[in-house]
Design a protein around this motif. Structure first.
Motif, PDB file in Angstrom:
ATOM      1  N   GLN A 123     -20.826   5.674 -18.835  1.00 47.61           N
ATOM      2  CA  GLN A 123     -20.243   6.683 -17.954  1.00 47.61           C
ATOM      3  C   GLN A 123     -20.797   6.510 -16.541  1.00 47.61           C
ATOM      4  OE1 GLN A 123     -22.178   7.280 -20.620  1.00 47.61           O
ATOM      5  NE2 GLN A 123     -21.361   8.914 -21.923  1.00 47.61           N
ATOM      6  N   GLY A 124     -20.148   7.196 -15.602  1.00 56.01           N
ATOM      7  CA  GLY A 124     -20.705   7.250 -14.264  1.00 56.01           C
ATOM      8  C   GLY A 124     -22.050   7.953 -14.276  1.00 56.01           C
ATOM      9  N   SER A 125     -22.801   7.790 -13.224  1.00 57.94           N
ATOM     10  CA  SER A 125     -24.165   8.308 -13.212  1.00 57.94           C
ATOM     11  C   SER A 125     -24.227   9.821 -13.358  1.00 57.94           C
ATOM     12  CB  SER A 125     -24.875   7.879 -11.927  1.00 57.94           C
ATOM     13  OG  SER A 125     -25.022   6.470 -11.902  1.00 57.94           O
ATOM     14  N   PHE A 126     -23.317  10.546 -12.690  1.00 57.18           N
ATOM     15  CA  PHE A 126     -23.306  12.003 -12.810  1.00 57.18           C
ATOM     16  C   PHE A 126     -22.993  12.438 -14.237  1.00 57.18           C
ATOM     17  CE2 PHE A 126     -22.639  12.150  -8.100  1.00 57.18           C
ATOM     18  CZ  PHE A 126     -23.703  12.989  -7.808  1.00 57.18           C
ATOM     19  N   ASP A 127     -21.918  11.854 -14.803  1.00 57.48           N
ATOM     20  CA  ASP A 127     -21.533  12.224 -16.165  1.00 57.48           C
ATOM     21  C   ASP A 127     -22.602  11.807 -17.164  1.00 57.48           C
ATOM     22  OD1 ASP A 127     -19.170  13.301 -15.274  1.00 57.48           O
ATOM     23  OD2 ASP A 127     -18.017  11.459 -15.607  1.00 57.48           O
ATOM     24  N   GLY A 128     -23.169  10.639 -16.965  1.00 58.65           N
ATOM     25  CA  GLY A 128     -24.213  10.171 -17.870  1.00 58.65           C
ATOM     26  C   GLY A 128     -25.446  11.045 -17.816  1.00 58.65           C
ATOM     27  N   LEU A 129     -25.804  11.491 -16.624  1.00 56.28           N
ATOM     28  CA  LEU A 129     -26.967  12.368 -16.484  1.00 56.28           C
ATOM     29  C   LEU A 129     -26.726  13.704 -17.179  1.00 56.28           C
ATOM     30  CD1 LEU A 129     -29.751  12.938 -15.270  1.00 56.28           C
ATOM     31  CD2 LEU A 129     -28.606  13.663 -13.168  1.00 56.28           C
ATOM     32  N   ARG A 130     -25.535  14.266 -16.974  1.00 51.90           N
ATOM     33  CA  ARG A 130     -25.225  15.541 -17.632  1.00 51.90           C
ATOM     34  C   ARG A 130     -25.230  15.383 -19.157  1.00 51.90           C
ATOM     35  NH1 ARG A 130     -21.515  16.399 -13.147  1.00 51.90           N
ATOM     36  NH2 ARG A 130     -19.880  15.323 -14.317  1.00 51.90           N
ATOM     37  N   SER A 131     -24.670  14.274 -19.649  1.00 53.15           N
ATOM     38  CA  SER A 131     -24.649  14.040 -21.094  1.00 53.15           C
ATOM     39  C   SER A 131     -26.051  13.854 -21.642  1.00 53.15           C
ATOM     40  CB  SER A 131     -23.792  12.807 -21.414  1.00 53.15           C
ATOM     41  OG  SER A 131     -22.449  12.997 -21.022  1.00 53.15           O
ATOM     42  N   ASN A 132     -26.887  13.169 -20.884  1.00 54.72           N
ATOM     43  CA  ASN A 132     -28.272  12.965 -21.310  1.00 54.72           C
ATOM     44  C   ASN A 132     -28.991  14.302 -21.445  1.00 54.72           C
ATOM     45  OD1 ASN A 132     -31.253  12.815 -20.512  1.00 54.72           O
ATOM     46  ND2 ASN A 132     -30.849  10.663 -20.923  1.00 54.72           N
ATOM     47  N   ILE A 133     -28.852  15.144 -20.433  1.00 55.95           N
ATOM     48  CA  ILE A 133     -29.531  16.447 -20.462  1.00 55.95           C
ATOM     49  C   ILE A 133     -29.037  17.286 -21.642  1.00 55.95           C
ATOM     50  CG2 ILE A 133     -29.820  18.619 -19.207  1.00 55.95           C
ATOM     51  CD1 ILE A 133     -29.694  16.961 -16.605  1.00 55.95           C
ATOM     52  N   ARG A 134     -27.734  17.252 -21.880  1.00 55.14           N
ATOM     53  CA  ARG A 134     -27.174  18.049 -22.972  1.00 55.14           C
ATOM     54  C   ARG A 134     -27.663  17.555 -24.335  1.00 55.14           C
ATOM     55  NH1 ARG A 134     -22.431  16.904 -22.082  1.00 55.14           N
ATOM     56  NH2 ARG A 134     -21.997  15.472 -23.797  1.00 55.14           N
ATOM     57  N   LEU A 135     -27.635  16.234 -24.552  1.00 55.33           N
ATOM     58  CA  LEU A 135     -28.032  15.686 -25.842  1.00 55.33           C
ATOM     59  C   LEU A 135     -29.538  15.776 -26.071  1.00 55.33           C
ATOM     60  CD1 LEU A 135     -25.729  12.523 -26.031  1.00 55.33           C
ATOM     61  CD2 LEU A 135     -25.572  14.600 -27.415  1.00 55.33           C
TER      62      LEU A 135
END
Length: 204
Positions: free
Chosen positions: A147-159
């Motif tokens: 994913q893009g960096s923003f989406d990847g960061l949000r997904s990382n925080i959520r998971l």
């Protein structure tokens, strides 16, 4: 070739005429400014241009891999250039033990800046990259990274709230990354402070 051309023009048509009254001192001053400007320019580009563009436009893991190549090269360039700039500054103010206090402080500032860059190059950045690669392995297992960096960061925080392995990888990464970022900021501050000193010396 362009650098040689402009340097030749500056020497020939400079205010002091051909080579001036003290060509050695002028050459060392030019070396000091050239190496200092190279180090400052590389730092500004890596932080405010390259780093931001990579974060905005590259997939998360691709950005990490590219930064893993760019930042060690930048730290190497900065260490060498700032060290050469400090050496030229020391030569210009020799004997530096009897130089004015402000010049001695500037020399100490340049040497400290070299120390921050060298510490980042040899200790902090390699540890950060190692932790980044470990985190990438965990993230790929969870389907993250493309994913893009923003989406990847949000997904990382959520998971990370429900995945202990990812949370632990995040903690190890930030424990390594924060000291590296602080060292980079300290180096940037040192270069900016020397730029302020040099600007105060100009008579425009």
């Amino acid at each position: 070739m362009a650098a040689v051309f402009f340097a030749s023009g500056a020497i020939t048509f400079g205010p002091e005429g051909l080579l001036g009254s003290s060509p050695a001192a002028t050459a060392v001053k030019m070396a000091h400014l050239l190496f200092f400007a190279t180090s400052l320019g590389a730092t500004v580009y890596a932080i405010f241009v390259g780093g931001i563009v990579m974060f905005l436009y590259l997939p998360r893991h691709m950005m990490g891999r590219l930064r893993g190549k760019v930042f060690p090269a930048c730290f190497t360039l900065n260490t060498v250039c700032t060290a050469l700039s400090a050496a030229a500054f020391a030569w210009l103010n020799y004997p530096w033990k009897t130089a004015p206090v402000v010049e001695r402080r500037q020399l100490g500032l340049l040497v400290a800046t070299v120390g921050f860059d060298l510490t980042n190059l040899l200790l902090l950045a390699p540890k950060t990259l190692e932790m980044m690669q470990e985190r990438h392995i965990v993230e790929r297992g969870l389907g993250l990274g493309e994913q893009g960096s923003f989406d990847g960061l949000r997904s990382n925080i959520r998971l990370a709230t429900s995945n202990a392995a990812l949370a632990a990888a995040n903690r190890r990464f930030w424990a390594a990354h924060i000291p590296s970022a602080v060292a980079l900021l300290a180096s940037t501050f040192g270069l900016a402070a020397h730029l302020w000193y040099l600007a105060g010396k100009l008579a425009l």
